[in-house]
Design a protein around this motif. Structure first.
Motif, PDB file in Angstrom:
ATOM      1  N   GLY A 236      -3.228   4.202  -2.225  1.00 19.11           N
ATOM      2  CA  GLY A 236      -4.279   4.704  -1.344  1.00 19.11           C
ATOM      3  C   GLY A 236      -4.351   6.212  -1.439  1.00 19.11           C
ATOM      4  N   VAL A 237      -5.411   6.718  -2.049  1.00 17.29           N
ATOM      5  CA  VAL A 237      -5.604   8.163  -2.180  1.00 17.29           C
ATOM      6  C   VAL A 237      -6.402   8.623  -0.966  1.00 17.29           C
ATOM      7  CG1 VAL A 237      -6.487  10.037  -3.620  1.00 17.29           C
ATOM      8  CG2 VAL A 237      -5.564   7.959  -4.702  1.00 17.29           C
ATOM      9  N   ALA A 238      -5.744   9.376  -0.115  1.00 22.09           N
ATOM     10  CA  ALA A 238      -6.316   9.733   1.178  1.00 22.09           C
ATOM     11  C   ALA A 238      -7.300  10.887   1.080  1.00 22.09           C
ATOM     12  CB  ALA A 238      -5.205  10.096   2.157  1.00 22.09           C
ATOM     13  N   ILE A 239      -8.392  10.716   1.811  1.00 26.13           N
ATOM     14  CA  ILE A 239      -9.333  11.800   2.039  1.00 26.13           C
ATOM     15  C   ILE A 239      -8.930  12.369   3.389  1.00 26.13           C
ATOM     16  CG2 ILE A 239     -11.762  12.406   2.419  1.00 26.13           C
ATOM     17  CD1 ILE A 239     -12.425   9.735   0.894  1.00 26.13           C
ATOM     18  N   ASN A 240      -8.338  13.540   3.386  1.00 27.09           N
ATOM     19  CA  ASN A 240      -7.827  14.122   4.621  1.00 27.09           C
ATOM     20  C   ASN A 240      -8.566  15.433   4.870  1.00 27.09           C
ATOM     21  OD1 ASN A 240      -6.403  15.341   6.697  1.00 27.09           O
ATOM     22  ND2 ASN A 240      -4.434  14.555   6.010  1.00 27.09           N
ATOM     23  N   ARG A 241      -9.479  15.424   5.815  1.00 27.56           N
ATOM     24  CA  ARG A 241     -10.307  16.600   6.087  1.00 27.56           C
ATOM     25  C   ARG A 241      -9.501  17.725   6.738  1.00 27.56           C
ATOM     26  NH1 ARG A 241     -14.847  15.060   4.000  1.00 27.56           N
ATOM     27  NH2 ARG A 241     -15.647  12.961   4.349  1.00 27.56           N
ATOM     28  N   ASP A 242      -8.293  17.424   7.241  1.00 22.80           N
ATOM     29  CA  ASP A 242      -7.450  18.456   7.831  1.00 22.80           C
ATOM     30  C   ASP A 242      -6.716  19.268   6.773  1.00 22.80           C
ATOM     31  OD1 ASP A 242      -8.202  17.684  10.375  1.00 22.80           O
ATOM     32  OD2 ASP A 242      -6.510  16.302  10.594  1.00 22.80           O
ATOM     33  N   LYS A 243      -6.653  18.747   5.574  1.00 22.24           N
ATOM     34  CA  LYS A 243      -6.019  19.457   4.463  1.00 22.24           C
ATOM     35  C   LYS A 243      -7.119  19.986   3.556  1.00 22.24           C
ATOM     36  CE  LYS A 243      -1.761  16.750   4.282  1.00 22.24           C
ATOM     37  NZ  LYS A 243      -0.864  15.982   3.400  1.00 22.24           N
ATOM     38  N   SER A 244      -6.815  21.017   2.830  1.00 21.59           N
ATOM     39  CA  SER A 244      -7.760  21.556   1.847  1.00 21.59           C
ATOM     40  C   SER A 244      -7.171  21.308   0.466  1.00 21.59           C
ATOM     41  CB  SER A 244      -7.965  23.054   2.060  1.00 21.59           C
ATOM     42  OG  SER A 244      -8.509  23.293   3.331  1.00 21.59           O
TER      43      SER A 244
ATOM     44  N   LEU B 214       0.855  -1.183   0.000  1.00 22.99           N
ATOM     45  CA  LEU B 214       0.000   0.000   0.000  1.00 22.99           C
ATOM     46  C   LEU B 214       0.886   1.226   0.000  1.00 22.99           C
ATOM     47  CD1 LEU B 214      -2.734   1.524   0.374  1.00 22.99           C
ATOM     48  CD2 LEU B 214      -2.419   1.178   2.857  1.00 22.99           C
ATOM     49  N   TYR B 215       0.697   2.083  -0.995  1.00 20.38           N
ATOM     50  CA  TYR B 215       1.416   3.356  -1.060  1.00 20.38           C
ATOM     51  C   TYR B 215       0.385   4.460  -0.873  1.00 20.38           C
ATOM     52  CZ  TYR B 215       4.268   7.196  -3.021  1.00 20.38           C
ATOM     53  OH  TYR B 215       4.942   8.382  -3.228  1.00 20.38           O
ATOM     54  N   PRO B 216       0.296   5.023   0.344  1.00 17.87           N
ATOM     55  CA  PRO B 216      -0.724   6.030   0.627  1.00 17.87           C
ATOM     56  C   PRO B 216      -0.219   7.451   0.408  1.00 17.87           C
ATOM     57  CG  PRO B 216       0.331   5.381   2.650  1.00 17.87           C
ATOM     58  CD  PRO B 216       0.996   4.591   1.552  1.00 17.87           C
ATOM     59  N   GLY B 217      -1.154   8.344   0.141  1.00 22.59           N
ATOM     60  CA  GLY B 217      -0.840   9.761   0.020  1.00 22.59           C
ATOM     61  C   GLY B 217      -2.071  10.532  -0.398  1.00 22.59           C
ATOM     62  N   THR B 218      -1.960  11.847  -0.380  1.00 22.54           N
ATOM     63  CA  THR B 218      -3.079  12.653  -0.862  1.00 22.54           C
ATOM     64  C   THR B 218      -2.983  12.864  -2.368  1.00 22.54           C
ATOM     65  OG1 THR B 218      -1.882  14.648  -0.227  1.00 22.54           O
ATOM     66  CG2 THR B 218      -3.562  13.863   1.307  1.00 22.54           C
ATOM     67  N   PHE B 219      -1.773  12.844  -2.909  1.00 19.61           N
ATOM     68  CA  PHE B 219      -1.560  12.965  -4.349  1.00 19.61           C
ATOM     69  C   PHE B 219      -2.300  14.190  -4.898  1.00 19.61           C
ATOM     70  CE2 PHE B 219      -1.222   8.472  -3.187  1.00 19.61           C
ATOM     71  CZ  PHE B 219       0.083   8.226  -3.588  1.00 19.61           C
ATOM     72  N   ASP B 220      -2.013  15.348  -4.319  1.00 20.85           N
ATOM     73  CA  ASP B 220      -2.695  16.594  -4.685  1.00 20.85           C
ATOM     74  C   ASP B 220      -1.718  17.632  -5.206  1.00 20.85           C
ATOM     75  OD1 ASP B 220      -4.905  18.386  -4.864  1.00 20.85           O
ATOM     76  OD2 ASP B 220      -4.292  19.304  -2.985  1.00 20.85           O
ATOM     77  N   PRO B 221      -1.219  17.446  -6.423  1.00 20.84           N
ATOM     78  CA  PRO B 221      -1.456  16.381  -7.393  1.00 20.84           C
ATOM     79  C   PRO B 221      -0.350  15.323  -7.327  1.00 20.84           C
ATOM     80  CG  PRO B 221      -0.289  18.136  -8.491  1.00 20.84           C
ATOM     81  CD  PRO B 221      -0.476  18.557  -7.036  1.00 20.84           C
ATOM     82  N   ILE B 222      -0.522  14.273  -8.106  1.00 24.08           N
ATOM     83  CA  ILE B 222       0.531  13.270  -8.265  1.00 24.08           C
ATOM     84  C   ILE B 222       1.691  13.926  -9.005  1.00 24.08           C
ATOM     85  CG2 ILE B 222      -0.528  12.320 -10.368  1.00 24.08           C
ATOM     86  CD1 ILE B 222       0.572   9.543  -9.419  1.00 24.08           C
ATOM     87  N   THR B 223       2.916  13.690  -8.521  1.00 25.99           N
ATOM     88  CA  THR B 223       4.110  14.295  -9.118  1.00 25.99           C
ATOM     89  C   THR B 223       5.017  13.212  -9.701  1.00 25.99           C
ATOM     90  OG1 THR B 223       5.463  14.115  -7.129  1.00 25.99           O
ATOM     91  CG2 THR B 223       4.053  16.094  -7.320  1.00 25.99           C
ATOM     92  N   LEU B 224       6.062  13.649 -10.363  1.00 23.84           N
ATOM     93  CA  LEU B 224       7.050  12.695 -10.875  1.00 23.84           C
ATOM     94  C   LEU B 224       7.770  11.993  -9.732  1.00 23.84           C
ATOM     95  CD1 LEU B 224       8.485  14.676 -13.917  1.00 23.84           C
ATOM     96  CD2 LEU B 224       6.828  12.796 -13.929  1.00 23.84           C
ATOM     97  N   GLY B 225       7.839  12.614  -8.568  1.00 30.10           N
ATOM     98  CA  GLY B 225       8.394  11.953  -7.396  1.00 30.10           C
ATOM     99  C   GLY B 225       7.533  10.770  -6.972  1.00 30.10           C
ATOM    100  N   HIS B 226       6.222  10.968  -6.973  1.00 29.49           N
ATOM    101  CA  HIS B 226       5.299   9.860  -6.671  1.00 29.49           C
ATOM    102  C   HIS B 226       5.442   8.747  -7.704  1.00 29.49           C
ATOM    103  CE1 HIS B 226       2.667  13.171  -4.772  1.00 29.49           C
ATOM    104  NE2 HIS B 226       3.090  12.419  -3.765  1.00 29.49           N
ATOM    105  N   VAL B 227       5.500   9.133  -8.969  1.00 28.09           N
ATOM    106  CA  VAL B 227       5.615   8.143 -10.050  1.00 28.09           C
ATOM    107  C   VAL B 227       6.881   7.318  -9.872  1.00 28.09           C
ATOM    108  CG1 VAL B 227       5.923   7.854 -12.551  1.00 28.09           C
ATOM    109  CG2 VAL B 227       4.184   9.448 -11.678  1.00 28.09           C
TER     110      VAL B 227
END
Length: 166
Positions: free
Chosen positions: A34-42, A5-18
């Motif tokens: 795992g694309v996180a729904i994080n209510r603490d972030k906007s 499992l590779y989790p993150g918000t991916f807001d947006p996905i970057t070449l580092g994530h890739v």
């Protein structure tokens, strides 16, 4: 089957994530993003937009290298998400020492919750260590060129998202 499992918000996905996704594929039989729904972030992008961007990039990776990648949005605890998808490994990307302090705490908490799930740290490629979604968004918001940090599709979406905003 080894599931990671590779989790993150991916807001947006970057070449580092890739980069981390491509290298993590060598460690597992199936990789769940795992694309996180994080209510603490906007987030700039909605959950649906982030999931779609991740799916597009992951389809390119599997077309090039094969393997199985599943994109899975989640809002629960990371360790519960890992259990939900059957992951025995959580993959975390590190850019710098500052990342390690936070990640070290997370590993300790996750191990206390479920010691059967390992965490593996992957250092970002040296060419990608400075890339952070937060900085990419800031550069794009100020009309800077982020094409070195994201794919062409993501760059286009960033430009469109900030078009007309003050």
């Amino acid at each position: 089957m080894r599931i990671g499992l590779y989790p993150g918000t991916f807001d947006p996905i970057t070449l580092g994530h890739v980069d981390i996704i491509e290298r993590a594929m060598a460690l597992v039989d199936r990789l769940v993003i795992g694309v996180a729904i994080n209510r603490d972030k906007s987030p700039l992008f909605s959950l649906e937009e982030r999931v779609e961007m991740v799916k597009i990039e992951c389809a390119r990776i599997t077309a090039r290298a094969g393997g199985e990648i599943i994109v899975h949005p989640f809002e629960n605890l990371l360790i519960d998400c890992a259990r939900d998808v059957g992951a025995s490994v959580i993959v975390r990307g590190l850019r710098a020492v500052a990342d390690f302090e936070y990640e070290f705490q997370m590993v300790g908490m996750n191990r206390a919750l479920d010691a059967s799930i390992e965490t593996v740290f992957m250092m970002a490629d040296a060419r990608r260590q400075a890339i952070a979604s937060k900085l990419v968004k800031e550069i794009a918001r100020l009309d800077g060129d982020v094409s070195k940090f994201v794919t062409e599709d993501v760059n286009t979406k960033l430009i469109a998202k900030y078009a007309g905003k003050d």
